[in-house]
Design an enzyme around this catalytic site. Structure first.
Site, PDB file in Angstrom:
ATOM      1  N   GLU A 259       1.013   5.728   0.639  1.00  0.00           N
ATOM      2  CA  GLU A 259       0.383   6.991   1.018  1.00  0.00           C
ATOM      3  C   GLU A 259       1.046   8.063   0.159  1.00  0.00           C
ATOM      4  OE1 GLU A 259      -2.086   6.727   2.897  1.00  0.00           O
ATOM      5  OE2 GLU A 259      -1.713   4.779   3.834  1.00  0.00           O
TER       6      GLU A 259
ATOM      7  N   ASP B 137       0.861  -1.175   0.000  1.00  0.00           N
ATOM      8  CA  ASP B 137       0.000   0.000   0.000  1.00  0.00           C
ATOM      9  C   ASP B 137       0.905   1.234   0.000  1.00  0.00           C
ATOM     10  OD1 ASP B 137      -2.556   1.288   0.054  1.00  0.00           O
ATOM     11  OD2 ASP B 137      -2.192   1.807   2.146  1.00  0.00           O
TER      12      ASP B 137
ATOM     13  N   TYR C 128      -1.474   3.586  11.651  1.00  0.00           N
ATOM     14  CA  TYR C 128      -2.599   3.533  10.715  1.00  0.00           C
ATOM     15  C   TYR C 128      -2.143   2.960   9.376  1.00  0.00           C
ATOM     16  CZ  TYR C 128      -5.814   5.239   7.145  1.00  0.00           C
ATOM     17  OH  TYR C 128      -6.657   5.328   6.062  1.00  0.00           O
TER      18      TYR C 128
ATOM     19  N   ASP D  54      -2.788  -1.082   7.014  1.00  0.00           N
ATOM     20  CA  ASP D  54      -3.295  -1.344   5.666  1.00  0.00           C
ATOM     21  C   ASP D  54      -2.706  -2.604   5.054  1.00  0.00           C
ATOM     22  OD1 ASP D  54      -4.927   0.838   5.733  1.00  0.00           O
ATOM     23  OD2 ASP D  54      -3.624   2.148   4.570  1.00  0.00           O
TER      24      ASP D  54
ATOM     25  N   ASP E  34      -1.851   3.006  -6.592  1.00  0.00           N
ATOM     26  CA  ASP E  34      -0.571   2.473  -6.124  1.00  0.00           C
ATOM     27  C   ASP E  34       0.263   1.981  -7.300  1.00  0.00           C
ATOM     28  OD1 ASP E  34      -1.346   2.736  -3.324  1.00  0.00           O
ATOM     29  OD2 ASP E  34      -2.664   1.048  -3.700  1.00  0.00           O
TER      30      ASP E  34
END
Length: 400
Positions: A31, A29, A154, A158, A88
């Site tokens: 960000e 994943d 957090y 994921d 992604d």
């Protein structure tokens, strides 16, 4: 599962990727921030499997992400697992010119084993693990440093949750025998052509009516110019000019730069600034779109009309029934425009080929051609063949 400290150096990243490369799958994943830039700014990468996981800081000074890209794009023995992974994959492509291979997307897979159309990650975790994700850090500024413990926790979640969920989804997928249904969808997700930013093709993303070669030639030139301007300034293309404005200029080109003030969506500054000058030069040099680049004429069957629209509505009802019966997302089977095309007489459609034909297209075609009907039995709406329905009526009359 072992959770590593935030990785900010190349050596521990290489060691992690070496270990992960020995396993069957790895969950991934990212960000990123893209609100104010043309290219999405990669701010964090999370990666892991059932044994270990870590967050990687791509903004750390001196870090070399080559081991990560090698694992994702060049190690064909490891399945790369994402959830709603389109963006992604785009980021990986922007860095490497390649896409992760092989690839698996749990959001797409859920469509084949449930009626979930586009299940979000939080709902996925809740439905499979019974956990509620804290969404408080979701919309934070991931580019700011240092990252907080809450942000990292957090982000790591994921992939740690996904590492627990993926084997369960895969097991159910194998049990249902629907893995082959997803092959084309996964290939599409991993196709590099979906992420290539070819400025000469940018005009095709802009809605424009008509097939006038001169207008389309200006549209193509303007769209390519806007891509160049946005990339050079690294700002979203809409900050240069909105699609609607660009299409309007292509259809009604100003004769001279001061006329740009009359264009809706442009400020008065365009009448004498440098970017306005560059736009006018593009218009001056634009040539009509060559015949071999002209878009295809819309494929149409017979006009739908009122009766055809009713047939399309029946097909949508049939789709709901079939999706419920086999517990699959209707979107995976077909879409509204394809059913309308079938009702209008088109036959070169994906629902009339392969597995889609077997599970839905055959019945859809029989409905359109009058060989399938709806019936209500014990309060439940069902499908039945017309000849069977007729035979049943004959038997009922004979019994009387």
């Amino acid at each position: 599962m072992k959770i590593h400290e935030l990785i900010t150096e190349t050596e521990p990243l290489a060691e992690l990727c070496e270990r992960l490369g020995q396993h069957e799958f790895v969950c991934v994943d990212t960000e990123f921030m893209r609100e104010n830039t043309f290219w999405p700014e990669l701010c964090l990468v999370q990666i892991g499997n059932g044994e270990e996981a870590a967050a990687i800081d791509p903004l750390a000074p001196g870090i070399d992400l080559a081991p990560l890209w090698d694992l994702l794009c060049d190690n064909d023995d490891v399945l790369k697992v994402f959830h709603a992974g389109g963006q992604d994959v785009e980021i990986v492509y922007n860095f490497t010119g390649k896409t992760p291979q092989p690839i698996f997307d749990t959001q797409i897979a859920m469509m084949a084993i449930s009626q979930s159309e586009q299940i979000g990650y939080a709902n996925l975790v809740e439905s499979w693990l019974g956990l509620t994700i804290d969404k408080g850090a979701r919309f934070t500024d991931w580019s700011r440093r240092p990252l907080t413990d809450r942000q990292i926790e957090y982000a790591i979640g994921d992939v740690t949750h996904l590492a627990d969920i993926f084997p369960r989804i895969l097991k159910k997928l194998i049990k249902t025998g629907r893995g082959a249904w997803l092959d084309a969808e996964m290939e599409k997700l991993a196709d590099p052509q979906n992420y290539a930013n070819d400025a000469d093709l940018a005009w095709k993303r802009i809605r424009s009516s008509g097939r006038n070669p001169a207008v389309l030639g200006r549209l193509k030139a303007l769209a390519a110019w806007r891509e160049s301007e946005a990339q050079h300034k690294n700002i979203p293309r809409g900050r240069i000019m909105r699609d609607e404005t660009l299409a309007d200029i292509a259809s009604h080109p100003p004769k001279q730069q001061p006329d740009l003030v009359k264009v809706r969506g442009l400020s008065n500054a365009w009448k004498d600034n440098d970017i306005g000058k560059r736009l006018m030069k593009v218009l001056e040099k634009a040539e009509p779109l060559p015949k071999d680049e002209m878009p295809d004429k819309p494929k149409r069957g017979a006009p739908l009309g009122k009766e055809g629209a009713l047939v399309a509505d029946l097909l949508k009802l049939l789709l709901k029934i079939r999706a419920r019966e086999i517990d699959v997302a209707s979107r995976l089977l077909t879409r509204a425009d394809e059913m309308e095309a079938l009702a209008a007489g088109a036959r070169d459609l994906s629902i009339l080929k392969g597995w889609r034909y077997d599970v839905f297209g055959k019945d859809a075609l029989e409905l359109v051609e009058g060989r399938l009907a709806f019936a209500v039995k014990d309060g439940r709406l069902l499908m039945t063949h017309v000849d069977e329905l007729h035979a049943g009526m004959v038997e009922a009359q004979a019994a009387e």
